[in-house]
Design a protein around this motif. Structure first.
Motif, mmCIF file in Angstrom:
data_model
loop_
_atom_site.group_PDB
_atom_site.id
_atom_site.type_symbol
_atom_site.label_atom_id
_atom_site.label_comp_id
_atom_site.label_asym_id
_atom_site.label_seq_id
_atom_site.Cartn_x
_atom_site.Cartn_y
_atom_site.Cartn_z
ATOM 1 N N UNK A 1 0.833 -1.207 0.000
ATOM 2 C CA UNK A 1 0.000 0.000 0.000
ATOM 3 C C UNK A 1 0.868 1.258 0.000
ATOM 4 N N UNK A 2 1.977 1.216 0.727
ATOM 5 C CA UNK A 2 2.866 2.374 0.749
ATOM 6 C C UNK A 2 3.503 2.601 -0.614
ATOM 7 N N UNK A 3 3.817 1.524 -1.324
ATOM 8 C CA UNK A 3 4.383 1.677 -2.669
ATOM 9 C C UNK A 3 3.390 2.354 -3.606
ATOM 10 N N UNK A 4 2.117 2.001 -3.488
ATOM 11 C CA UNK A 4 1.100 2.642 -4.324
ATOM 12 C C UNK A 4 0.995 4.137 -3.999
ATOM 13 N N UNK A 5 1.082 4.466 -2.729
ATOM 14 C CA UNK A 5 1.043 5.882 -2.337
ATOM 15 C C UNK A 5 2.258 6.615 -2.901
ATOM 16 N N UNK A 6 3.425 6.013 -2.757
ATOM 17 C CA UNK A 6 4.656 6.635 -3.247
ATOM 18 C C UNK A 6 4.581 6.887 -4.741
ATOM 19 N N UNK A 7 4.099 5.901 -5.482
ATOM 20 C CA UNK A 7 4.015 6.063 -6.937
ATOM 21 C C UNK A 7 3.006 7.147 -7.313
ATOM 22 N N UNK A 8 1.893 7.205 -6.607
ATOM 23 C CA UNK A 8 0.888 8.223 -6.903
ATOM 24 C C UNK A 8 1.457 9.626 -6.718
ATOM 25 N N UNK A 9 2.171 9.844 -5.618
ATOM 26 C CA UNK A 9 2.761 11.161 -5.373
ATOM 27 C C UNK A 9 3.865 11.450 -6.384
ATOM 28 N N UNK A 10 4.633 10.422 -6.738
ATOM 29 C CA UNK A 10 5.702 10.604 -7.718
ATOM 30 C C UNK A 10 5.141 11.047 -9.069
ATOM 31 N N UNK A 11 4.034 10.435 -9.504
ATOM 32 C CA UNK A 11 3.420 10.817 -10.773
ATOM 33 C C UNK A 11 2.916 12.257 -10.726
ATOM 34 N N UNK A 12 2.325 12.645 -9.601
ATOM 35 C CA UNK A 12 1.882 14.036 -9.462
ATOM 36 C C UNK A 12 3.068 14.983 -9.509
ATOM 37 N N UNK A 13 4.177 14.562 -8.902
ATOM 38 C CA UNK A 13 5.371 15.394 -8.919
ATOM 39 C C UNK A 13 5.949 15.562 -10.307
ATOM 40 N N UNK A 14 5.925 14.503 -11.110
ATOM 41 C CA UNK A 14 6.443 14.595 -12.475
ATOM 42 C C UNK A 14 5.567 15.475 -13.352
ATOM 43 N N UNK B 1 18.007 5.607 -7.672
ATOM 44 C CA UNK B 1 16.697 4.992 -7.811
ATOM 45 C C UNK B 1 15.597 6.027 -7.610
ATOM 46 N N UNK B 2 14.429 5.736 -8.167
ATOM 47 C CA UNK B 2 13.295 6.602 -7.860
ATOM 48 C C UNK B 2 12.740 6.211 -6.493
ATOM 49 N N UNK B 3 11.867 7.018 -5.899
ATOM 50 C CA UNK B 3 11.404 6.736 -4.532
ATOM 51 C C UNK B 3 10.795 5.352 -4.354
ATOM 52 N N UNK B 4 10.015 4.886 -5.329
ATOM 53 C CA UNK B 4 9.399 3.557 -5.212
ATOM 54 C C UNK B 4 10.460 2.465 -5.215
#
Length: 618
Positions: free
Chosen positions: A168-181, A490-493
């Motif tokens: 679940x934390x990985x999904x959160x991290x990826x969601x924020x990363x996409x918003x950041x990009x 590496x990226x955050x995820x």
């Protein structure tokens, strides 16, 4: 007559809507972050506890809301984004349905604190399970802070189906990363259990944000791309063909600032790379499509993950042509774009191509009896080789071949199996001296009832998997020190994956040091990794773990399957009779010789009866 149709209570209707919009904690983060972006915030902080199940807090410095707007935002389909049906054809914001906040409020304990720039005080609201509990004026900074606690507390069935905290934390991290990009002009900070996971300061441009998220090594292999055609414009970066991924995870696409998935677009990307991309690999892309809102429908999926284009063929051809043209521009050489699959199979192999050392003869077998058959081998009799012995590499295809009958070294360090094995006549036997390799990929093995076709890569993959699993469980793995350590940004995820499975990587033989930020240094690798493919293999293992599903395989088996795939003989590698015999011999000493670790078949059986029917002999 009785009436059966009733109008659902508003609270129940909101919970049903929440089931479509709010799938997991990452859905809450995505919706709240998008609201912050639409509110013109330039700084957003996301803080979660218990991977978002315990609490999620999103704070921004955007416009904020008045007291009346704060109350209205809890009503279904209350939104500031659209007013008329016509507005649906010109959506410029990320949110527009007015479903997110009431849906979240109906399945959690939610608090909102908000203030506009010109207001002297802010507004505080408290909602529990969709019911408003408290409203009051309160001091607050400019912007909006939303706190969501005990997600799905009133829907235990939904909570039960959530994945592990790490997933679940990985999904959160990826969601924020996409918003950041997609919004490099906004600063993003993510914390988990009061510990910072990553911090993306405001960047001047997209490349600045890519450098922060993916690091300089990835950025150095990117090519800028831009173009316009028929009111459609494209901008962003594409990776050189040597920058590949095992999945589409880093094939990032955005339309009008919104991350999305569309199979037509992914096909266009693949077509643009054509033969420049190895089979089974995917390019790295960060692409932004900008077009009229009338040309794209973002209202086709509850979570707005998928979109539909009005002129898909036009966009597809424009994108694929532009990628192809960009790759052909200097300093790119045409030879990089015409790599054949056959050449790639050899170059990507992680099997050591140097001639192996001489291997001692295996233990002699019992003398032949009247019941044994010379030149035949029984695949059902378990031959247990010493799995503690390191798996040896294949000989080089350029190495001088040996004469027939000579004991040749082979894949597993076993001598040529020329002695027979006993079995009752009703069972199958392999003719070890009559093995045939076709297309440098498959082995034809005649048996009593017909013949078997064996996938050499899948067979060796099963052998390597069992060997690695035994070594891991018995702490027999060996490492080799790298003369020049690998430094990976590496990226955050990905960094989260390495932290989470650090101990498992160490057991496999990877020596890993954390170097600050999202950078890791690899000092040593498993001794079986060759051909300078360590970085690609390590990244592929991380990608596999990003998509790991605990319901299918234990995590150790999942990562070992990837490891075995990369350390196995590839399609396109020519094998000698001795090597094919040793491969088959050792395959049937494993517990599951008919299926590879990924679940694909290793052996297909064809009977003489089938052949006679096909040739009309019956």
């Amino acid at each position: 007559m009785p009436n059966y149709i009733t109008i659902l209570p508003e609270q129940l209707a909101n919970q049903i809507a929440a089931g479509e919009v709010i799938e997991r904690p990452a859905s809450v983060v995505k919706e709240l972050v998008e609201n912050s972006i639409d509110a013109e915030a330039d700084s957003i902080e996301i803080s979660v506890e218990g991977a978002g199940v315990k609490s999620i807090r999103v704070a921004d410095n955007g416009r904020g809301m008045s007291a009346d707007d704060a109350l209205n935002c809890l009503e279904r389909h209350a939104t500031s984004k659209i007013q008329t049906t016509e507005d649906l054809t010109k959506i410029h914001t990320l949110g527009f349905r007015g479903e997110a906040l009431p849906s979240i409020a109906s399945v959690s304990r939610m608090e909102i604190l908000t203030r506009q720039k010109d207001d002297l005080s802010g507004t505080f609201l408290s909602v529990r399970g969709g019911k408003l509990k408290d409203v009051k004026s309160q001091g607050a900074p400019i912007g909006t802070t939303v706190m969501v606690r005990q997600l799905f507390f009133n829907i235990p069935a939904r909570r039960k189906f959530l994945k592990s905290a790490e997933t679940e934390l990985r999904h959160i991290t990826r969601s924020v990363m996409l918003s950041g990009l997609s919004h490099p002009n906004i600063g993003f900070r993510l914390l988990h259990n009061d510990r910072e996971r990553f911090n993306l300061p405001k960047a001047n441009d997209l490349m600045g944000r890519i450098l922060t998220v993916f690091g300089t090594k990835t950025a150095d292999h990117l090519i800028p791309i831009s173009g316009e055609h028929a009111s459609v414009s494209l901008r962003g970066y594409i990776g050189r063909p040597n920058l590949t991924r095992k999945s589409r995870q880093d094939q990032l696409t955005f339309v009008n600032g919104r991350p999305f998935y569309n199979s037509v677009i992914h096909h266009a990307i693949r077509e643009g790379y054509a033969t420049a991309m190895p089979h089974g690999r995917y390019p790295f892309t960060v692409l932004f499509l900008d077009l009229s809102p009338r040309m794209v429908d973002v209202n086709v999926h509850p979570t707005k993950r998928e979109v539909r284009f009005g002129q898909e063929r036009l966009i597809h051809d424009f994108l694929s042509d532009l990628i192809r043209q960009t790759l052909l521009e200097p300093p790119f050489s045409r030879s990089e774009l015409t790599q054949s699959d056959e050449g790639l199979a050899d170059s990507s192999s992680v099997i050591d191509q140097s001639p192996p050392p001489k291997i001692p003869q295996s233990t002699p077998r019992p003398a032949e009896t009247n019941q044994t058959r010379r030149g035949l081998w029984d695949p059902h009799q378990k031959f247990r080789s010493d799995m503690k012995q390191p798996v040896l590499p294949l000989r080089s295809s350029s190495a001088p071949s040996k004469t027939e009958g000579e004991n040749e070294p082979n894949i597993l360090g076993l001598a040529n199996q020329s002695e027979p094995r006993h079995k009752d006549d009703s069972n199958e036997y392999f003719h070890l001296n009559n093995l045939i390799q076709i297309n440098k990929c498959y082995i034809i093995a005649p048996v009593k009832s017909g013949f078997w076709v064996i996938d050499q890569h899948a067979a060796h993959e099963r052998i390597m998997f069992e060997h690695a699993r035994k070594s891991l469980r018995e702490n027999l793995t060996q490492s080799q020190q790298l003369l020049f350590p690998l430094t990976l940004e590496l990226n955050p995820s990905e960094f989260q994956i390495v932290q989470e499975y650090h101990e498992l990587f160490e057991k496999l033989g990877f020596g890993i040091r954390f170097f600050g930020g999202s950078t890791v240094v690899i000092d040593s690798v498993p001794i079986s990794l060759k051909n300078s493919q360590e970085e690609q293999i390590f990244r592929d293992m991380i990608e596999d773990l990003c998509q790991y599903d605990a319901t299918k395989l234990p995590v150790e088996d999942h990562i070992l399957a990837t490891y075995a795939c990369h350390t196995s003989v590839r399609a396109g590698q020519e094998l000698t009779q001795a090597e094919m015999g040793a491969l088959i011999d050792t395959l049937f000493s494993t517990p599951q010789p008919f299926v590879c670790p990924h679940g694909r078949p290793i052996i297909l059986q064809f009977t003489y009866d089938e052949l006679e029917k096909r040739f009309g002999r019956h």
